[in-house]
Design an enzyme around this catalytic site. Structure first.
Site, PDB file in Angstrom:
ATOM      1  N   LYS A  38     110.841  28.944 -19.553  1.00 56.13           N
ATOM      2  CA  LYS A  38     110.883  30.455 -20.182  1.00 56.13           C
ATOM      3  C   LYS A  38     111.540  31.332 -18.841  1.00 56.13           C
ATOM      4  O   LYS A  38     111.567  30.889 -17.698  1.00 56.13           O
ATOM      5  CB  LYS A  38     109.413  30.899 -19.601  1.00 56.13           C
ATOM      6  N   ASP A  65     111.219  35.786 -22.019  1.00 59.28           N
ATOM      7  CA  ASP A  65     109.960  36.648 -22.193  1.00 59.28           C
ATOM      8  C   ASP A  65     110.319  38.155 -21.962  1.00 59.28           C
ATOM      9  O   ASP A  65     110.263  38.479 -20.626  1.00 59.28           O
ATOM     10  CB  ASP A  65     109.057  35.893 -21.144  1.00 59.28           C
ATOM     11  N   LEU A  66     110.837  38.818 -22.925  1.00 54.19           N
ATOM     12  CA  LEU A  66     111.320  40.236 -22.470  1.00 54.19           C
ATOM     13  C   LEU A  66     109.989  41.163 -22.702  1.00 54.19           C
ATOM     14  O   LEU A  66     110.124  42.180 -22.050  1.00 54.19           O
ATOM     15  CB  LEU A  66     112.491  40.519 -23.520  1.00 54.19           C
ATOM     16  N   LYS A  67     108.884  40.810 -23.340  1.00 55.79           N
ATOM     17  CA  LYS A  67     107.830  41.809 -23.370  1.00 55.79           C
ATOM     18  C   LYS A  67     108.624  43.055 -23.947  1.00 55.79           C
ATOM     19  O   LYS A  67     108.082  44.041 -23.255  1.00 55.79           O
ATOM     20  CB  LYS A  67     107.154  41.865 -22.092  1.00 55.79           C
ATOM     21  N   ILE A  71     111.331  51.768 -28.814  1.00 56.36           N
ATOM     22  CA  ILE A  71     111.386  52.111 -30.363  1.00 56.36           C
ATOM     23  C   ILE A  71     111.808  50.957 -31.180  1.00 56.36           C
ATOM     24  O   ILE A  71     112.440  50.122 -30.624  1.00 56.36           O
ATOM     25  CB  ILE A  71     112.409  53.394 -30.534  1.00 56.36           C
ATOM     26  N   PRO A  72     111.398  50.887 -32.279  1.00 57.43           N
ATOM     27  CA  PRO A  72     111.924  49.708 -33.256  1.00 57.43           C
ATOM     28  C   PRO A  72     113.274  49.432 -33.194  1.00 57.43           C
ATOM     29  O   PRO A  72     113.671  48.425 -33.521  1.00 57.43           O
ATOM     30  CB  PRO A  72     111.179  50.064 -34.780  1.00 57.43           C
ATOM     31  N   ASN A  73     114.128  50.367 -33.468  1.00 60.09           N
ATOM     32  CA  ASN A  73     115.466  50.224 -33.267  1.00 60.09           C
ATOM     33  C   ASN A  73     116.058  49.369 -32.173  1.00 60.09           C
ATOM     34  O   ASN A  73     116.783  48.599 -32.114  1.00 60.09           O
ATOM     35  CB  ASN A  73     116.219  51.435 -33.544  1.00 60.09           C
ATOM     36  N   ARG A 216     104.443  28.710 -10.893  1.00 59.89           N
ATOM     37  CA  ARG A 216     104.541  28.649  -9.654  1.00 59.89           C
ATOM     38  C   ARG A 216     103.874  27.279  -9.421  1.00 59.89           C
ATOM     39  O   ARG A 216     104.546  26.357  -8.108  1.00 59.89           O
ATOM     40  CB  ARG A 216     104.148  29.683  -8.805  1.00 59.89           C
TER      41      ARG A 216
END
Ligand code: C5P
Length: 237
Positions: A38, A65-67, A71-73, A216
């Protein structure tokens, strides 16, 4: 997924580092033991996307893991960028609602190996944290996780991120093929630290998790290979 799945494929090692050298060192030390890593915002920002391309070129699977909560675009654009890097998993915030999640799923269709995971409730959050952000009344973390997970499934997401403690209720609520990825695991005998809703890898998978994320406890261990084998042995129980 069933418990017959080979344990190594369930273990995702979180490379939470602020520099490429530290990440490379762990990947080199783990060698062929670990197949799935990750990469979060810290390492991506510090080391750049070619670190991910190099992991993919080595035959590793990458969970980016950009979380995403935009906005949808913009979410769709970020998912396409992740897909172009060759990653296998990318995360979007379910609290952003159906529009964001649907945009992520639609963007991922161009990349056959890419799966979209919806983050439900961050594992350090408890009922009082939810109240602070306006999720009030009698809503527990588990109820909120289930609500968001159902929304994510309806939006077409391939899986969810949740705590080990929610893996069981989620597996009952979601389809058999839905990925349930649980960070916040502590090894048997280890303190759960800041993971408010923690559990062991074995407990999480027995309850229905498809993957566990270990950070960790493994990457800062004096012997990461031994720590990886300890996690795998726990999953074999
Ligand atoms: O705590 P550990 O180092 O094992 O964390 C691994 C991953 O689990 C982190 O990259 C983070 O995304 C996630 N995590 C979480 N909630 C926490 C702590 C960690 O979701 N309280």
């Amino acid at each position: 997924m069933t418990n017959a799945v080979e344990p190594t494929s369930r273990i995702i090692v979180a490379l939470d580092f602020d520099n490429r050298r530290a990440a490379d060192e762990v990947v080199d030390r783990l060698g062929g033991e670990c197949r799935f890593y990750k990469v979060g915002m810290e390492l991506l920002t510090a080391a750049g996307p070619d670190l991910i391309e190099r992991l993919v070129a080595k035959g590793k699977e990458v969970f980016l893991d950009l979380k995403l909560f935009e906005i949808p675009n913009s979410v769709a654009g970020a998912v396409r960028a992740a897909g172009s890097l060759g990653v296998s998993l990318v995360t979007v915030h379910s609290m952003g609602g159906t529009g964001i999640m649907s945009a992520a799923v639609a963007a991922a269709r161009d990349f056959p190996r890419l799966r979209v995971l919806a983050l439900t409730v961050v594992i350090s959050m408890m009922r009082f944290d939810l109240a602070d952000i306006g999720v009030t009344g009698s809503t527990s973390a588990e109820e909120q996780v289930l609500r968001l997970a159902r929304l994510a499934e309806e939006a077409g997401c391939h899986g969810v991120i949740a705590s080990p403690q929610e893996a069981g209720p989620l597996r009952k609520a979601l389809g058999a093929g839905t990925l349930i990825v649980t960070p916040g695991v502590a090894l048997p005998g280890e303190s759960p630290g800041e993971h408010a809703r923690s559990g062991t890898p074995c407990g999480a998978v027995a309850a229905g998790a498809s993957h566990v994320v270990v950070g960790r406890t493994l990457t800062r261990a004096a012997d990461p290979v031994a720590a990886f084998r300890f996690v795998r042995a726990d999953l074999e129980l």
